[in-house]
Design a protein around this motif. Sequence first.
Motif, PDB file in Angstrom:
ATOM      1  N   LYS A  77    -103.688  -3.151  17.387  1.00  0.00           N
ATOM      2  CA  LYS A  77    -104.258  -2.197  18.341  1.00  0.00           C
ATOM      3  C   LYS A  77    -105.007  -2.919  19.459  1.00  0.00           C
ATOM      4  O   LYS A  77    -105.250  -2.356  20.510  1.00  0.00           O
ATOM      5  N   SER A  78    -105.361  -4.177  19.233  1.00  0.00           N
ATOM      6  CA  SER A  78    -106.147  -4.933  20.205  1.00  0.00           C
ATOM      7  C   SER A  78    -105.273  -5.653  21.235  1.00  0.00           C
ATOM      8  O   SER A  78    -105.774  -6.478  21.994  1.00  0.00           O
ATOM      9  N   VAL A  79    -103.984  -5.318  21.285  1.00  0.00           N
ATOM     10  CA  VAL A  79    -103.098  -5.960  22.259  1.00  0.00           C
ATOM     11  C   VAL A  79    -103.634  -5.739  23.671  1.00  0.00           C
ATOM     12  O   VAL A  79    -104.115  -4.657  24.007  1.00  0.00           O
ATOM     13  N   ASP A  80    -103.606  -6.788  24.473  1.00  0.00           N
ATOM     14  CA  ASP A  80    -104.197  -6.743  25.807  1.00  0.00           C
ATOM     15  C   ASP A  80    -103.306  -7.536  26.761  1.00  0.00           C
ATOM     16  O   ASP A  80    -103.267  -8.762  26.717  1.00  0.00           O
ATOM     17  N   SER A  81    -102.585  -6.807  27.635  1.00  0.00           N
ATOM     18  CA  SER A  81    -101.728  -7.458  28.637  1.00  0.00           C
ATOM     19  C   SER A  81    -102.318  -7.309  30.037  1.00  0.00           C
ATOM     20  O   SER A  81    -101.618  -7.500  31.027  1.00  0.00           O
ATOM     21  N   ASN A  82    -103.585  -6.921  30.107  1.00  0.00           N
ATOM     22  CA  ASN A  82    -104.301  -6.754  31.368  1.00  0.00           C
ATOM     23  C   ASN A  82    -103.765  -5.577  32.189  1.00  0.00           C
ATOM     24  O   ASN A  82    -103.841  -5.579  33.411  1.00  0.00           O
ATOM     25  N   HIS A  83    -103.223  -4.576  31.482  1.00  0.00           N
ATOM     26  CA  HIS A  83    -102.694  -3.389  32.170  1.00  0.00           C
ATOM     27  C   HIS A  83    -102.745  -2.229  31.162  1.00  0.00           C
ATOM     28  O   HIS A  83    -101.964  -2.196  30.203  1.00  0.00           O
ATOM     29  N   ALA A  84    -103.664  -1.295  31.354  1.00  0.00           N
ATOM     30  CA  ALA A  84    -103.944  -0.241  30.365  1.00  0.00           C
ATOM     31  C   ALA A  84    -102.717   0.591  30.007  1.00  0.00           C
ATOM     32  O   ALA A  84    -102.476   0.872  28.829  1.00  0.00           O
TER      33      ALA A  84
END
Length: 190
Positions: A77-84
Amino acid sequence: MKKLVLASLFTTLLAAPALHAADYVIDTQGAHAFVQFKVSHLGYSWLHGRFNTFSGTFSYDDKNLAASKIQLDIDTKSVDSNHAERDKHLRSPDFLNVDKNGKASFVSSKVVPKDGANFDLVGNFTLNGVTKEITIAAAKTGEGKDPWGGYRAGFEGKTSIKLSDYGIKNILGPASETVHLDLVVEGVRN
């Protein structure tokens, strides 16, 4: 009696495991560890991201590297690609399906020493509810005392996985099939 005690002590020492292995907790609190990824976007550029929440432990034996091991748990759930909006899509059933499979994990099964500080870390990687054996090409980056009275050891590793191997079918063309994972792990000795 003295001979019996000495013989018993000697037998106990022979049967005891080597005391070279040390146990570490991965330092995620101080942001000294990272789980990052990159995947081709349509074959035109690279999409980079990371998982912000993960935890793990490892046991490192500098005298017998093959006896070392690691266990890592990743909160998908903490995936972060710098684009919500993209992250919302990555969390959906199209990709990581985090409501059903909110955790990915890696548990090593063996360490294969190579030249110098390099080694292969073989183990089971679970993603999207599917477990496959993978190999991480890894290297020790350093170890020693820290300024706070602790002792640390650091490693980095790289591997690649195919999304379809983990039941992920929503792929943006053949160039986007493979995800490259980079792991940087710094642990604090227990």
